[in-house]
Write a protein that holds these residues in place. Structure first.
Motif, mmCIF file in Angstrom:
data_model
loop_
_atom_site.group_PDB
_atom_site.id
_atom_site.type_symbol
_atom_site.label_atom_id
_atom_site.label_comp_id
_atom_site.label_asym_id
_atom_site.label_seq_id
_atom_site.Cartn_x
_atom_site.Cartn_y
_atom_site.Cartn_z
ATOM 1 N N SER A 50 0.844 -1.198 0.000
ATOM 2 C CA SER A 50 0.000 0.000 0.000
ATOM 3 C C SER A 50 0.877 1.245 0.000
ATOM 4 N N GLN A 51 0.275 2.364 -0.372
ATOM 5 C CA GLN A 51 1.015 3.615 -0.449
ATOM 6 C C GLN A 51 0.302 4.708 0.340
ATOM 7 N N SER A 52 1.091 5.623 0.870
ATOM 8 C CA SER A 52 0.540 6.774 1.595
ATOM 9 C C SER A 52 1.300 8.015 1.162
ATOM 10 N N LYS A 53 0.634 9.133 1.195
ATOM 11 C CA LYS A 53 1.250 10.392 0.799
ATOM 12 C C LYS A 53 1.571 11.235 2.028
ATOM 13 N N PHE A 54 2.625 12.017 1.930
ATOM 14 C CA PHE A 54 3.018 12.905 3.017
ATOM 15 C C PHE A 54 3.757 14.098 2.421
ATOM 16 N N TRP A 55 3.794 15.183 3.198
ATOM 17 C CA TRP A 55 4.473 16.400 2.760
ATOM 18 C C TRP A 55 5.868 16.454 3.370
ATOM 19 N N PHE A 56 6.811 17.013 2.612
ATOM 20 C CA PHE A 56 8.181 17.105 3.106
ATOM 21 C C PHE A 56 8.840 18.371 2.559
ATOM 22 N N PRO A 57 9.686 19.029 3.377
ATOM 23 C CA PRO A 57 10.328 20.274 2.940
ATOM 24 C C PRO A 57 11.679 20.018 2.263
ATOM 25 N N PHE A 58 11.982 20.866 1.303
ATOM 26 C CA PHE A 58 13.274 20.841 0.617
ATOM 27 C C PHE A 58 13.848 22.261 0.637
ATOM 28 N N GLY A 59 15.086 22.372 1.067
ATOM 29 C CA GLY A 59 15.754 23.666 1.023
ATOM 30 C C GLY A 59 16.357 23.896 -0.345
ATOM 31 N N VAL A 60 16.134 25.074 -0.902
ATOM 32 C CA VAL A 60 16.669 25.405 -2.224
ATOM 33 C C VAL A 60 17.920 26.257 -2.028
ATOM 34 N N HIS A 61 19.039 25.788 -2.577
ATOM 35 C CA HIS A 61 20.322 26.480 -2.465
ATOM 36 C C HIS A 61 20.772 26.926 -3.852
#
Length: 254
Positions: free
Chosen positions: A110-121
């Motif tokens: 099964s699959q689940s979705k989640f939010w995650f942050p990425f820093g842009v350099h």
């Protein structure tokens, strides 16, 4: 043993006879709310953001805290924009913060979705490179999570209660965070910040009436007092220097 305080109220709405019945270890406000007192019910519904639970401070866990904070910002675009602006201004090497919805595959397929942050350099050639926040410093991660708790009360009004406010933050970051609550432009609804801190440098950023000092004695009993109750203290004193010299007490004997 808890001591019963003298109850003084004006236009509060709870009958004095009922107020005197409140248990010594109970909250007058929560008891009044149960009696339907309008002001007490308003106070108990206050917008509260905190990292404190019944067992104490919630320790930072990147695998839980980063997705939780990212999800909050995904639902509040204005706060997300402010978070990104602040992190860039605090010289963390970021040119932006991206929020991405990712998919996690479970062992059962099964699959689940989640939010995650990425820093842009941005590199010297002007090229941008996103970096998952788990690869950022602990200070950058902590600042991101802290803002997910502070910006909601700044946007709507309320109270933020933060234990060990300075955890993982550079000492120079304490002042700009506190300034968010000090200025009407960033705190239009008069939100409040209640925090504990072991960084003595913060003393010179506060008024003496805003500081509570806590000292534990040999019997493991703690005593707290407001700093402006210390005899002879002046508003223009160097609070940090005098505290470090032991003038106000609450200095551990190591």
């Amino acid at each position: 043993m808890a001591k019963r305080a003298t109850v003084k109220q004006q236009d509060f709405g709870l009958a004095p006879s009922e107020a005197r019945k409140v248990r010594a270890n109970a909250s007058l406000i929560s008891t009044a709310a149960q009696y339907g007192v309008e002001l007490a019910q308003y106070l108990t519904r206050i917008n509260l953001q905190t990292n404190v639970v019944a067992t104490g401070r919630l320790g930072f866990r990147a695998e839980n805290d980063l997705p939780t904070a990212a999800r909050h910002f995904s639902l509040h675009a204005a706060q997300a924009a402010e978070m990104s602006r602040l992190l860039q201004a605090w010289d963390l090497g970021l040119s932006d913060v991206e929020l991405r919805e990712l998919t996690h595959s479970q062992a059962d397929g099964s699959q689940s979705k989640f939010w995650f942050p990425f820093g842009v350099h941005r590199d010297g050639d002007g090229q941008t490179h996103p970096l998952a926040f788990t690869e950022e410093s602990s200070g950058t991660q902590s600042a991101f999570v802290l803002l997910s708790r502070l910006l909601p009360v700044l946007a709507e009004g309320g109270l933020a209660v933060i234990d060990e406010f300075e955890a993982d933050l550079h000492p120079h970051m304490l002042e700009p965070v506190l300034d968010l609550f000090a200025h009407p432009e960033t705190n239009p609804h008069q939100a409040q910040l209640l925090f504990t801190c072991h960084a003595a440098e913060v003393l010179n950023l506060l008024h003496k009436s805003q500081v509570m000092l806590v000292e534990k004695d040999a019997r493991c009993q703690s005593t707290a007092w407001r700093m402006d109750s210390v005899a002879g203290i002046r508003t223009d004193d160097n609070f940090y220097a005098k505290y470090m010299a032991g003038a106000y007490g609450a200095v551990p004997q190591l």
